[in-house]
Each structure stands twice: as structure tokens, then as C-alpha cells.
Design an enzyme around this catalytic site. Structure first.
Site, PDB file in Angstrom:
ATOM      1  N   HIS A  17      18.277 -37.182  -6.458  1.00  0.00           N
ATOM      2  CA  HIS A  17      17.646 -37.510  -5.178  1.00  0.00           C
ATOM      3  C   HIS A  17      16.150 -37.209  -5.183  1.00  0.00           C
ATOM      4  O   HIS A  17      15.537 -37.108  -4.122  1.00  0.00           O
ATOM      5  CB  HIS A  17      18.341 -36.758  -4.042  1.00  0.00           C
ATOM      6  CG  HIS A  17      19.789 -37.134  -3.905  1.00  0.00           C
ATOM      7  ND1 HIS A  17      20.190 -38.369  -3.460  1.00  0.00           N
ATOM      8  CD2 HIS A  17      20.918 -36.450  -4.212  1.00  0.00           C
ATOM      9  CE1 HIS A  17      21.518 -38.424  -3.476  1.00  0.00           C
ATOM     10  NE2 HIS A  17      21.976 -37.282  -3.937  1.00  0.00           N
ATOM     11  N   GLU A  48       7.627 -15.404 -11.330  1.00  0.00           N
ATOM     12  CA  GLU A  48       6.926 -14.184 -10.952  1.00  0.00           C
ATOM     13  C   GLU A  48       6.407 -13.382 -12.132  1.00  0.00           C
ATOM     14  O   GLU A  48       5.384 -12.716 -12.000  1.00  0.00           O
ATOM     15  CB  GLU A  48       7.739 -13.319  -9.984  1.00  0.00           C
ATOM     16  CG  GLU A  48       9.030 -12.799 -10.514  1.00  0.00           C
ATOM     17  CD  GLU A  48       9.822 -12.034  -9.460  1.00  0.00           C
ATOM     18  OE1 GLU A  48       9.260 -11.593  -8.457  1.00  0.00           O
ATOM     19  OE2 GLU A  48      11.033 -11.876  -9.662  1.00  0.00           O
ATOM     20  N   TRP A  76      -2.745  -2.734  -1.692  1.00  0.00           N
ATOM     21  CA  TRP A  76      -2.263  -4.067  -2.041  1.00  0.00           C
ATOM     22  C   TRP A  76      -2.934  -5.000  -1.040  1.00  0.00           C
ATOM     23  O   TRP A  76      -2.644  -4.953   0.155  1.00  0.00           O
ATOM     24  CB  TRP A  76      -0.743  -4.112  -1.916  1.00  0.00           C
ATOM     25  CG  TRP A  76      -0.120  -5.374  -2.401  1.00  0.00           C
ATOM     26  CD1 TRP A  76       0.181  -5.696  -3.686  1.00  0.00           C
ATOM     27  CD2 TRP A  76       0.321  -6.479  -1.605  1.00  0.00           C
ATOM     28  NE1 TRP A  76       0.770  -6.932  -3.736  1.00  0.00           N
ATOM     29  CE2 TRP A  76       0.873  -7.437  -2.473  1.00  0.00           C
ATOM     30  CE3 TRP A  76       0.297  -6.755  -0.230  1.00  0.00           C
ATOM     31  CZ2 TRP A  76       1.384  -8.651  -2.034  1.00  0.00           C
ATOM     32  CZ3 TRP A  76       0.814  -7.958   0.214  1.00  0.00           C
ATOM     33  CH2 TRP A  76       1.351  -8.894  -0.690  1.00  0.00           C
ATOM     34  N   ARG A  89       5.154   0.453  -6.059  1.00  0.00           N
ATOM     35  CA  ARG A  89       5.063  -0.412  -4.882  1.00  0.00           C
ATOM     36  C   ARG A  89       4.116  -1.592  -5.118  1.00  0.00           C
ATOM     37  O   ARG A  89       4.156  -2.559  -4.367  1.00  0.00           O
ATOM     38  CB  ARG A  89       4.556   0.401  -3.676  1.00  0.00           C
ATOM     39  CG  ARG A  89       5.531   1.459  -3.226  1.00  0.00           C
ATOM     40  CD  ARG A  89       4.883   2.413  -2.261  1.00  0.00           C
ATOM     41  NE  ARG A  89       4.614   1.816  -0.966  1.00  0.00           N
ATOM     42  CZ  ARG A  89       5.461   1.806   0.051  1.00  0.00           C
ATOM     43  NH1 ARG A  89       6.647   2.344  -0.087  1.00  0.00           N
ATOM     44  NH2 ARG A  89       5.138   1.259   1.197  1.00  0.00           N
ATOM     45  N   LYS A  97      12.501 -15.626 -11.216  1.00  0.00           N
ATOM     46  CA  LYS A  97      12.147 -14.629 -12.240  1.00  0.00           C
ATOM     47  C   LYS A  97      11.065 -15.190 -13.156  1.00  0.00           C
ATOM     48  O   LYS A  97      10.102 -14.506 -13.491  1.00  0.00           O
ATOM     49  CB  LYS A  97      13.356 -14.239 -13.102  1.00  0.00           C
ATOM     50  CG  LYS A  97      14.375 -13.311 -12.519  1.00  0.00           C
ATOM     51  CD  LYS A  97      13.965 -11.873 -12.385  1.00  0.00           C
ATOM     52  CE  LYS A  97      13.382 -11.628 -11.018  1.00  0.00           C
ATOM     53  NZ  LYS A  97      14.293 -11.229  -9.968  1.00  0.00           N
ATOM     54  N   LYS A 120       6.370  -4.207  -4.985  1.00  0.00           N
ATOM     55  CA  LYS A 120       7.799  -3.894  -5.052  1.00  0.00           C
ATOM     56  C   LYS A 120       8.407  -3.784  -3.659  1.00  0.00           C
ATOM     57  O   LYS A 120       9.531  -4.174  -3.430  1.00  0.00           O
ATOM     58  CB  LYS A 120       7.979  -2.573  -5.811  1.00  0.00           C
ATOM     59  CG  LYS A 120       9.420  -2.185  -6.065  1.00  0.00           C
ATOM     60  CD  LYS A 120      10.034  -3.060  -7.122  1.00  0.00           C
ATOM     61  CE  LYS A 120      11.517  -2.831  -7.305  1.00  0.00           C
ATOM     62  NZ  LYS A 120      12.157  -3.991  -7.950  1.00  0.00           N
ATOM     63  N   GLU A 149      17.414 -18.047  -8.651  1.00  0.00           N
ATOM     64  CA  GLU A 149      16.968 -16.723  -9.094  1.00  0.00           C
ATOM     65  C   GLU A 149      16.309 -16.801 -10.474  1.00  0.00           C
ATOM     66  O   GLU A 149      15.293 -16.159 -10.720  1.00  0.00           O
ATOM     67  CB  GLU A 149      18.172 -15.759  -9.088  1.00  0.00           C
ATOM     68  CG  GLU A 149      17.930 -14.385  -9.684  1.00  0.00           C
ATOM     69  CD  GLU A 149      16.857 -13.571  -8.974  1.00  0.00           C
ATOM     70  OE1 GLU A 149      16.359 -13.987  -7.923  1.00  0.00           O
ATOM     71  OE2 GLU A 149      16.479 -12.522  -9.533  1.00  0.00           O
ATOM     72  N   CYS A 187       0.823  -1.211   0.000  1.00  0.00           N
ATOM     73  CA  CYS A 187       0.000   0.000   0.000  1.00  0.00           C
ATOM     74  C   CYS A 187       0.857   1.261   0.000  1.00  0.00           C
ATOM     75  O   CYS A 187       1.936   1.289   0.587  1.00  0.00           O
ATOM     76  CB  CYS A 187      -0.867   0.039   1.251  1.00  0.00           C
ATOM     77  SG  CYS A 187      -1.860  -1.434   1.453  1.00  0.00           S
ATOM     78  N   ASN A 227      -1.507   1.477   5.831  1.00  0.00           N
ATOM     79  CA  ASN A 227      -0.592   0.491   5.254  1.00  0.00           C
ATOM     80  C   ASN A 227      -0.123  -0.390   6.400  1.00  0.00           C
ATOM     81  O   ASN A 227       0.373   0.124   7.396  1.00  0.00           O
ATOM     82  CB  ASN A 227       0.593   1.232   4.605  1.00  0.00           C
ATOM     83  CG  ASN A 227       1.697   0.300   4.147  1.00  0.00           C
ATOM     84  OD1 ASN A 227       1.483  -0.910   3.998  1.00  0.00           O
ATOM     85  ND2 ASN A 227       2.878   0.851   3.929  1.00  0.00           N
ATOM     86  N   GLY A 228      -0.316  -1.701   6.278  1.00  0.00           N
ATOM     87  CA  GLY A 228       0.116  -2.598   7.355  1.00  0.00           C
ATOM     88  C   GLY A 228      -0.937  -3.663   7.619  1.00  0.00           C
ATOM     89  O   GLY A 228      -1.827  -3.883   6.792  1.00  0.00           O
TER      90      GLY A 228
END
Ligand code: F6R
Length: 609
Positions: free
Chosen positions: A505, A489, A74, A27, A486, A604, A482, A2, A98-99
Site C-alpha cells: 500500500h 537511535e 539536556w 539520564r 533501535k 534515558k 522496535e 537534566c 530540570n523541566g
């Protein structure tokens, strides 16, 4: 996460708030809203989806007034919808937040029993009702907010207005970021400085447990628990870079291509070729202190955690100091074993990730020394550390980290040289050699970017796959993780990264003709082993794409595609392989028609845990 923007002054609040919300877009959000107040009358506009929807609504139904608050949401509690978008109104009180309020269900039950009616599924609406209930004829708005916040458990940064007190804007913070900009008798409130820095550079950074009451052209700071505070504003001397695409179709591709320059920036002014050493201006540790730590602990989330894993390889290999790598959200709740003999290194692009910040505080409370690696200047993590190494990657708008990851890798490489020189594990010649390797890196990244059309061909070939495996060994293992992250997402293709030797394994059972296996095979000490792992996959009918080092034609034998990545030496090869895997994920996502800058459900800056 947010984003909040508030304004009180003599201009119309709406344009100020909307421009700020636009600057906080990076964000991540799924809905937005704004409220202004004029002569005690409050009007709210909310919409789901992108900010343009709210802008469209405001054109049809404009808002005016010199006081206002706005929000990009968000979703945490309650799905993305207009009803759940902020601001929320309970009685006379309007709140943006926000929170996460952890005890909101309990509070909601109690408030409902006392006759309050709720229109959303959010935790935020509870705050507005609670403040409203406390705001009686005998209690001021400020006191009502203070009392309400005492009953709230959780994390918040919030702004509150009330129809019963049309001259007051109240701001409070506990856990989520919040700053206040001052220009004469105008006040600008925001979750992040870039939202308001075009109006003023005089900024007060709020700390946890603080409240600000803006009224009649003045601001008064106090502790939420009571007691006035003297807060000193600072003049921000850095300029937030403008989020421009500069001819690229989106921010992510632009940021991928900014890597050569970003890598020059992270190194600039820090190397001393002749001394085979580096100077890290914010480290704040002399040689004696630096070499006195018994161990290092790198703590981070997501992509930054992958950088930390690479850091472990580098520091243990070259400095021979034990390094633990911790996922911040695990570390913070584990009563971790750190002491003043531990150097804890939080790694964070945003410097605001709630879990990493909490891990930092946990370690600091246990007397560990903290040196963070951050991209955002003056962020909470940077401010709360004893030292900070900035990555100087510049503003990153694309939600998926690209240039901020490779600059983290180089910052860790620089730290490795500094520590190794301090503890004597890296001698003059080795130091000079490591520094010399850095100078060619931007050009090699440039060359790697030139592989884009070959990489696009690979993405086309496997576009219909729903799963992918990335394999790497040694320092390339974190890059396999990584690469997989990528892809997940931004293209929503399921992908896993594995250490190549771990394949037999379990994951080898997944190998079939539908799943591409991306194998990282740089020309390092693991190459022969990785080639054997590749043959194991090929022998079972797996479809292999190998990323090998330039000139290693044999490595590609048996693979459907072999991409030749320039060779920068073992310690820097993760940077180049990471760039190639960014392009791979990017091409998959674009071919699938996805919004690479704003992947679904992601933010973000993750300021809630
Ligand atoms: C993935 C990504 C995230 C972040 C993570 C930590 O591309 O960007 O996984 O790395 O949310 O964020 P920072 O580095 O800001 O602490």
C-alpha cells in the site's frame, strides 16, 4: 534529561555533587556545571560535553564550600553550550533546573524591560532573575522563591541559592522528580535516588507543588502556595546496582547479555506451575476485581509503547478482553474515554517519563484503575499507581532500552496468564503450558546471543545503507517497529517498521538495491503470508534479510541472509526476535563508530514533555 544534585552540610560540597552527577550520567546530557558558596561568595564552573570536561576544569580551578548545587543539562531551550549550561545566575540568585518553563519568553521580555540582562538562551535563567527581583530588603529568600514560582507556568524541579542568604538552599518541585536525603544535619538533594544513596538511605520524596528550605542543619517543607507540610522520610532498602561494564566494551552490550538473568528475575517467585497461574505481588486486585474491567488501556512512549503493542496481542488473544494501546503524549491531551471500568496500564522503564506520568494522572482523574509496569522502584509512576508490576531488570545505563524491553514483554505475558486465569479464558492446562514455555526462555535467549557473529556479518554487508525497512506481521509487527527504532537511535540510519501486509500500500515503492529489508518470519500462523510478502520484495530487486525460526530452511529462500532464531512458541517469540534485532542495531552502530551508550540528542529518562 537534566540531572540535579545539591548538598548542604559540613563536608566539601564539590566531591559529593560530582559523584552524584556521575551517577546521573545515564539520564543523558550535553553540558554540566556546578556552583558552591563559601561565606556568601559564589563561584560557578561550567563546561560543555561530558562530565570529564567539568572535572578537568575543577582540577585547574577548584571549588570549595559546604553548600553547592550541580547540574547535567539536556538541552531544551537553547543549544548545548557553556553559556546555556547551568547553574544560571541572575543578580544574587543561582538556579539549577530540570523541566520547561512555558511562559519564559513573556517573563523574559518583562524582565528585560525592567533592566535585567540575560546571558543565555535558556528558560532557567529567567527563574533566577525573577527570584532575584522579588528578593528585596522586606522579603526573605524563601518568600521571593515562592512569589516567583507563582508566576511560572510549566514543569520544574529546581534548587536555588543566593549570595544574600548564604545559609539557605531552596528546593522546589512541580512535575519533574526530586528527592532529599538526610544524614544528621547534612542534606543531599537529587533528581534520582541512586545519586545520593551511597551517603544516606533516609530519603524524603518530594511531591508536586512542594518546596523545601534547608537552613542551618534543618529542613522545612511547605506547599509552594504556602502552608507548612509534615513530610515523612522513608528508609530505602534496595541497593542501586553499580554501573560496571564487567568486561564488556560498553553498557549496551552488557545489558543485552544480561537478558537471560533479567528474564529469570522478572519471573522469579511469581509462577505457580501446578496451578497454571502466576502471583503478581504488587497487582493489588483479586480475581473478582480483575475480571470486572470492561477494557484495558496500555499507555506508554517509545520502546515501552512497542511492548504495549505486544501486550495487546497477548491479552486479546488469550484473555479475550479488548485492549487499547495509546501513545502517552497523545492520550493525555485527548480527553480520553476511560472510566472506573477501565484498567489503565502505564508502561515505563524509568517510571519518570513526563508524558506517561501525565497520562496516568489523566486516567486516574477519570476514575480509571491504574496498574503500572515499571522497572525503577519507588519512581513517580510506581508511586502514583494503585498497583505496580515491577520488571526487575536491574539498572539500565545504555540509553537504548534492551533488557528493560524484554522484561516488559514477559511482565505482560505474566499479566496475561493472571487475567486469563481470573476470567476463565485460560484453563489450568493452558496456564501450565504457558508457564512451562517461560522456563526455557533464558536458555533460548542465550542461544540467540550466540548469533552475534552472523548478525555482525549482516551489518557489515549493509553498512553503507542509509535506510532500512523492517517488516513483521501479527505479534512480530511491534518487534519490527522496535528493531527500526533501535537502529535509528544508535546508528542514525533511517529505518521504518511496517506490518508486512501493508507493504504493497505504499512502502513497496521504496524497494531498490540500496535498501535492506529485514523480515521477521517466525514459525507462527502468519508465516505463509509473510513469505508471500518477502517474495514481493525479492521480485522487485529488494535485498532481503530474513529472521526465521530455527530449522525453517525454506523460509530463507530468496533472501541474501537467513538468521535462524530459536523457537519459543508464538507468544514468546517477540522476546527472541527483539534480542536478535538489538544485536543487529548494536553491530551497525559499533561498525559506524557510534557511542551506543549515549546516542546523540537522547536521554534515558524523559522528564519533560
Ligand atoms: C528507546 C527508549 C525510549 C523509551 C521511552 C520511554 O530505546 O528507551 O523510546 O522507551 O523514552 O521511556 P520509559 O520506558 O522510561 O517510560
Amino acid at each position: 534529561m537534566c540531572g540535579i544534585v545539591g548538598y548542604m552540610g559540613n563536608q566539601d560540597a564539590t566531591p559529593v555533587i560530582m559523584s552524584g552527577l556521575n551517577l546521573l550520567e545515564y539520564r543523558g546530557y550535553d553540558s554540566a556545571g556546578i556552583c558552591t558558596m563559601a561565606s556568601g561568595a559564589v563561584e560557578i564552573r561550567r563546561s560543555s560535553g561530558k562530565l570529564v570536561n567539568l572535572e578537568r576544569l575543577l582540577k585547574q580551578q577548584p571549588l570549595h564550600g559546604n553548600i553547592g548545587i550541580g547540574h547535567t543539562r539536556w538541552a531544551t531551550h537553547g543549544k548545548p553550550s557553556i553559556a546555556n549550561a547551568h547553574p544560571h545566575k541572575g543578580g544574587s540568585v543561582i538556579v539549577v533546573h530540570n523541566g520547561i518553563i512555558e511562559n519564559y519568553l513573556l517573563l523574559k521580555d518583562e524582565l528585560t524591560r525592567r533592566g535585567h540582562q540575560f546571558l543565555s538562551e535558556t528558560d532557567t535563567e529567567v527563574i533566577s532573575h525573577l527570584i532575584d527581583e522579588k528578593f528585596t530588603a522586606d522579603t526573605s529568600f524563601e518568600e521571593a522563591v515562592r512569589q516567583a514560582l507563582k508566576e511560572i507556568h510549566g514543569v520544574y524541579a529546581l534548587c536555588a541559592l543566593s549570595e544574600k542568604d548564604d545559609k539557605t538552599l531552596i528546593v522546589a518541585k512541580s512535575g519533574s522528580p526530586m528527592v532529599i536525603g538526610i544524614r544528621g544535619n547534612e542534606y543531599f538533594v537529587a533528581s534520582d535516588m541512586p545519586a545520593i544513596i551511597c551517603y544516606t538511605r533516609e530519603i524524603v520524596i518530594m511531591e508536586d507543588g512542594e518546596m523545601a528550605v534547608i537552613r542551618n542543619g534543618t529542613v522545612k517543607f511547605s506547599a509552594i502556595g504556602g502552608g507548612e507540610l509534615e513530610k515523612i522520610s522513608r528508609i530505602i532498602d534496595w541497593s542501586p546496582l553499580k554501573a560496571e561494564n564487567k568486561g564488556f566494551p560498553n553498557h549496551m552490550l552488557k545489558e543485552i547479555h544480561e537478558q537471560p538473568q533479567a528474564l529469570r528475575n522478572v519471573v522469579a517467585g511469581r509462577v505457580r506451575e501446578e496451578e497454571g497461574d502466576v502471583v503478581l505481588e504488587g497487582l493489588n486486585l483479586d480475581d473478582t476485581s480483575l475480571k470486572s474491567f470492561e477494557r484495558l488501556c496500555l499507555v506508554a512512549c517509545g520502546t515501552s509503547w512497542h511492548a504495549a503493542l505486544v501486550g495487546k496481542y497477548l491479552i486479546e488473544e488469550y484473555c479475550r478482553v479488548p485492549v487499547d494501546v495509546e501513545i502517552a503524549s497523545e492520550f493525555r491531551y485527548r480527553d480520553p474515554l476511560v472510566s472506573r471500568k477501565t484498567l489503565v496500564i502505564p508502561i515505563s522503564q524509568s517510571g519518570e517519563t513526563a508524558d506517561t506520568l501525565a497520562a496516568l494522572r489523566e486516567a486516574r482523574d477519570k476514575d480509571a484503575h491504574i496498574v503500572s509496569i515499571c522497572n525503577v522502584a519507588d519512581s513517580s509512576i510506581a508511586r502514583e499507581s494503585h498497583g505496580v508490576i515491577y520488571t526487575h531488570a536491574g539498572l539500565e545505563i545504555g540509553v537504548a532500552s534492551t533488557k528493560t524491553f524484554t522484561t516488559q514483554l514477559v511482565a505482560l505475558y505474566l499479566l496475561t496468564i493472571r487475567l486469563g486465569r481470573a476470567n476463565g479464558r485460560i484453563d489450568l492446562r493452558k496456564g501450565q503450558e504457558m508457564i512451562a514455555a517461560l522456563s526455557g526462555l533464558p536458555a533460548l535467549v542465550e542461544k540467540t546471543l550466540g548469533l552475534d557473529s552472523q548478525i555482525e556479518e549482516v551489518a557489515c554487508e549493509y553498512l553503507t545503507s542509509w535506510d532500512a525497512i523492517y517488516l513483521g506481521r501479527g505479534i512480530s509487527y511491534p518487534i519490527a517497529l522496535e528493531g527500526a527504532l533501535k537502529l535509528k537511535e544508535i546508528s542514525y540510519i533511517h529505518a521504518d517498521g511496517y506490518p508486512a501486509g501493508e507493504m504493497k500500500h505504499g512502502p513497496i515503492a521504496l524497494i531498490d538495491v540500496d535498501m535492506p529489508v529485514f523480515i521477521l518470519a517466525p514459525r507462527d500462523r502468519h508465516l505463509v503470508k509473510v513469505q508471500s510478502n518477502m517474495e514481493e520484495v525479492v521480485a522487485r530487486g529488494g535485498r532481503v534479510v530474513v529472521f526465521c525460526s530455527e530449522g525453517d530452511f525454506k523460509t530463507g529462500k530468496g533472501a541474501e541472509y537467513a538468521l535462524q532464531i530459536p523457537w519459543a512458541g508464538e507468544a514468546l517469540s517477540p522476546v527472541l526476535f527483539a534480542v536478535a534485532l538489538q544485536l543487529l542495531a548494536y553491530n551497525f552502530a559499533i561498525l559506524k563508530g557510534k557511542d551506543v551508550d549515549k546516542p546523540r540528542n537522547l536521554a534515558k529518562s524523559v522528564t519533560v514533555e
